[in-house]
Write an enzyme that holds these catalytic residues in place. Sequence first.
Site, PDB file in Angstrom:
ATOM      1  N   LYS A  96      19.636  -1.100  53.184  1.00 17.25           N
ATOM      2  CA  LYS A  96      18.391  -1.761  52.718  1.00 17.25           C
ATOM      3  C   LYS A  96      17.637  -0.854  51.744  1.00 17.25           C
ATOM      4  CE  LYS A  96      14.485  -1.631  55.405  1.00 17.25           C
ATOM      5  NZ  LYS A  96      13.289  -1.136  54.711  1.00 17.25           N
ATOM      6  N   ASN A  97      17.430   0.418  52.155  1.00 19.29           N
ATOM      7  CA  ASN A  97      16.555   1.295  51.376  1.00 19.29           C
ATOM      8  C   ASN A  97      17.194   1.814  50.099  1.00 19.29           C
ATOM      9  OD1 ASN A  97      14.505   0.823  53.129  1.00 19.29           O
ATOM     10  ND2 ASN A  97      14.867   2.644  54.362  1.00 19.29           N
ATOM     11  N   CYS A 151       5.828  -1.904  56.538  1.00 19.37           N
ATOM     12  CA  CYS A 151       5.655  -1.613  57.969  1.00 19.37           C
ATOM     13  C   CYS A 151       4.358  -0.851  58.214  1.00 19.37           C
ATOM     14  CB  CYS A 151       6.806  -0.742  58.469  1.00 19.37           C
ATOM     15  SG  CYS A 151       8.326  -1.660  58.627  1.00 19.37           S
ATOM     16  N   ARG A 171       0.263   5.303  54.600  1.00 18.57           N
ATOM     17  CA  ARG A 171       1.254   5.090  53.530  1.00 18.57           C
ATOM     18  C   ARG A 171       0.607   5.084  52.137  1.00 18.57           C
ATOM     19  NH1 ARG A 171       6.002   1.383  55.443  1.00 18.57           N
ATOM     20  NH2 ARG A 171       7.172   2.992  54.368  1.00 18.57           N
ATOM     21  N   ASP A 213      13.399   6.997  60.949  1.00 15.34           N
ATOM     22  CA  ASP A 213      13.738   5.592  61.203  1.00 15.34           C
ATOM     23  C   ASP A 213      14.637   5.430  62.424  1.00 15.34           C
ATOM     24  OD1 ASP A 213      13.999   5.579  57.729  1.00 15.34           O
ATOM     25  OD2 ASP A 213      12.400   4.617  58.853  1.00 15.34           O
ATOM     26  N   ARG A 260      13.537  -8.283  58.423  1.00 15.53           N
ATOM     27  CA  ARG A 260      13.354  -7.566  57.153  1.00 15.53           C
ATOM     28  C   ARG A 260      14.438  -6.513  56.974  1.00 15.53           C
ATOM     29  NH1 ARG A 260       8.128  -4.637  56.809  1.00 15.53           N
ATOM     30  NH2 ARG A 260       9.154  -3.988  54.888  1.00 15.53           N
TER      31      ARG A 260
HETATM   32  C1  EPZ Z   1      10.792   5.454  52.771  1.00 19.94           C
HETATM   33  O1  EPZ Z   1       9.430   5.106  52.880  1.00 19.94           O
HETATM   34  C2  EPZ Z   1      11.556   4.384  53.543  1.00 19.94           C
HETATM   35  N1  EPZ Z   1      11.291   3.079  52.952  1.00 19.94           N
HETATM   36  C3  EPZ Z   1      11.099   4.385  55.005  1.00 19.94           C
HETATM   37  O2  EPZ Z   1      11.884   3.418  55.712  1.00 19.94           O
HETATM   38  C4  EPZ Z   1      11.359   5.757  55.588  1.00 19.94           C
HETATM   39  O3  EPZ Z   1      10.886   5.788  56.914  1.00 19.94           O
HETATM   40  C5  EPZ Z   1      10.659   6.830  54.767  1.00 19.94           C
HETATM   41  O4  EPZ Z   1      11.024   6.739  53.363  1.00 19.94           O
HETATM   42  C6  EPZ Z   1      11.042   8.214  55.271  1.00 19.94           C
HETATM   43  O5  EPZ Z   1      10.359   9.201  54.609  1.00 19.94           O
HETATM   44  C7  EPZ Z   1      11.947   2.733  51.808  1.00 19.94           C
HETATM   45  O6  EPZ Z   1      12.739   3.474  51.250  1.00 19.94           O
HETATM   46  C8  EPZ Z   1      11.637   1.361  51.270  1.00 19.94           C
HETATM   47  P1  EPZ Z   1       7.704   8.500  52.095  1.00 19.94           P
HETATM   48  P2  EPZ Z   1       8.347   5.791  51.888  1.00 19.94           P
HETATM   49  O7  EPZ Z   1       7.050   8.325  50.768  1.00 19.94           O
HETATM   50  O8  EPZ Z   1       9.002   6.226  50.644  1.00 19.94           O
HETATM   51  C9  EPZ Z   1       3.537  10.683  52.709  1.00 19.94           C
HETATM   52  C10 EPZ Z   1      12.265   1.504  57.044  1.00 19.94           C
HETATM   53  O9  EPZ Z   1      12.041   1.199  58.224  1.00 19.94           O
HETATM   54  N2  EPZ Z   1       3.237  10.201  51.343  1.00 19.94           N
HETATM   55  O10 EPZ Z   1       8.988   9.235  52.172  1.00 19.94           O
HETATM   56  O11 EPZ Z   1       7.189   4.881  51.799  1.00 19.94           O
HETATM   57  C11 EPZ Z   1       3.625   9.537  53.694  1.00 19.94           C
HETATM   58  O12 EPZ Z   1       2.349   9.209  54.209  1.00 19.94           O
HETATM   59  C12 EPZ Z   1      11.222   2.257  56.233  1.00 19.94           C
HETATM   60  O13 EPZ Z   1      13.328   1.241  56.437  1.00 19.94           O
HETATM   61  C13 EPZ Z   1       2.044  10.592  50.747  1.00 19.94           C
HETATM   62  O14 EPZ Z   1       1.236  11.320  51.327  1.00 19.94           O
HETATM   63  O15 EPZ Z   1       7.926   7.062  52.723  1.00 19.94           O
HETATM   64  C14 EPZ Z   1       4.538  10.074  54.757  1.00 19.94           C
HETATM   65  O16 EPZ Z   1       3.790  10.867  55.658  1.00 19.94           O
HETATM   66  C15 EPZ Z   1       9.986   2.580  57.055  1.00 19.94           C
HETATM   67  N3  EPZ Z   1       1.763  10.144  49.495  1.00 19.94           N
HETATM   68  C16 EPZ Z   1       5.485  10.994  53.974  1.00 19.94           C
HETATM   69  O17 EPZ Z   1       4.843  11.258  52.716  1.00 19.94           O
HETATM   70  C17 EPZ Z   1       2.649   9.323  48.814  1.00 19.94           C
HETATM   71  O18 EPZ Z   1       2.361   8.970  47.652  1.00 19.94           O
HETATM   72  C18 EPZ Z   1       6.851  10.380  53.696  1.00 19.94           C
HETATM   73  O19 EPZ Z   1       6.641   9.122  53.103  1.00 19.94           O
HETATM   74  C19 EPZ Z   1       3.852   8.943  49.440  1.00 19.94           C
HETATM   75  C20 EPZ Z   1       4.131   9.390  50.707  1.00 19.94           C
END
Ligand code: EPZ
Length: 419
Positions: free
Chosen positions: A22-23, A117, A122, A305, A398
């Site tokens: 998916k991702n 989610c 986020r 995840d 989803r």
């Molecule tokens: C991706 O989400 C995945 N989603 C998530 O999978 C996955 O859990 C996550 O990466 C793992 O890190 C997709 O790829 C669509 P991050 P993403 O940006 O990119 C902070 C599932 O169930 N952060 O890596 O949105 C954030 O708060 C989903 O398939 C900032 O502070 O996550 C978090 O603590 C759920 N500022 C950390 O970084 C930003 O601009 C990692 O978030 C972006 C993120």
Amino acid sequence: MYQYTIIGGHELKGEISVYGDKNTALKLIPATILAANKCTISNIPDITDITTMMEIMKDLGAKIKKIKTGQFEFDTKPVRKTTINPLLARKLRASTVLMGPLLARFKKVSIPHPGGCVIGKRPIDIHLDAFKKLGAKISIKDSYYHIVTKNLKGTKIIPHSISVTGTENIMMAAAMAQGKTTIEYCACEPSIVALADFLNQMGADIRQAGSPKIIINGQKQLHGANTTVISDRLETGTFIILGALCAKELVIKNCQPNHLEVFLEIIKKAGVKIKRSHNQIVVYRSKHLKPNNITTNAYPGFPTDLQAPYTLLMTQADGVSMIHETIFEGRLNYIEWLNTMGANITLCDPHRAIVSGPTPLVGKKIVSPDIRAGMTLIIAGLMAKGKSQIDNIDLVDRGYTNLDQRLKEIGARITRKKI
Ligand code: EPZ
């Protein structure tokens, strides 16, 4: 709204195939916006997040043609619109990764704060800060981010945290920027490597994807390319835990165990018996599970995840385990539901929980809080004694294709109902 009714306690057995990731698919599709001609992507999973992403792309003007199951042709030449539909964007966190390609090709994009989610705040500051560093101007009006640029110019970008979609967005924006961009402190997930490979097939020049530092030499134009989505490591990990808790023997096919090395090490330490080959894993119901602490980390660490399914596994271990969720502050929201089923989990703070096992589980009426927790509660229902009713299954749809059918094929007593 959909609901599952599950009669638990039945031993499962058989084979289950893993679908496309998916991702990864959710990033390859927007990446086609950068191609001057058609692209074909195969092994796309049939899940609602993909449907939503395709609706957003068509709303922008893209022509998407289904060639056969899982294979689509994308023609983004007709794309003219650069404002993302708010109703669709709010359903999909991955809508963030439309910003990079639209900004690179059209020098502008407008998007509402993305949904997805509910597992934490986020934010998208990493994405926006990077676009500013590349030469974009950002304004906020009517709860939209409006991003414009004369020209994106390559630069050094150091995100404050490791962000998967942040890394992917910056890669796509920089692919057609003037000059060289380096991203330090990158995410290293398989989806990042798959996206870089696809962009390079389109004529981009992206190096060291999969390492903490990625180098992108911007190109004037990119052309069409064809690719196949990698297997979903999160489906694979989830099915391993399903097998360890509920199946005499479960053969997991079309998977890529090499994308789960740390996870596999940890579940082996917890006493889960598996046999692996390069694209298949066989898992057996584990009689004596051992308590084993985990801390979730960015790839290649233990995946956030898979934290929820692993916590469920630890409810059946002989002893006490600590679960430390470091990535999201709202990702332990399912624990109360497991406790209503008979688990003994103490939530210490938004990031830490202590699990005491083993505890037999009994079927209950539960509500799925998000994709991965929802899947965990379904596995809990399959292993619990008696009947469970799980609401809000739309969230699980989803991320998992045709789930009830696939579970029925390995002996699960599960029915889906529209309510
Ligand atoms: C991706 O989400 C995945 N989603 C998530 O999978 C996955 O859990 C996550 O990466 C793992 O890190 C997709 O790829 C669509 P991050 P993403 O940006 O990119 C902070 C599932 O169930 N952060 O890596 O949105 C954030 O708060 C989903 O398939 C900032 O502070 O996550 C978090 O603590 C759920 N500022 C950390 O970084 C930003 O601009 C990692 O978030 C972006 C993120």
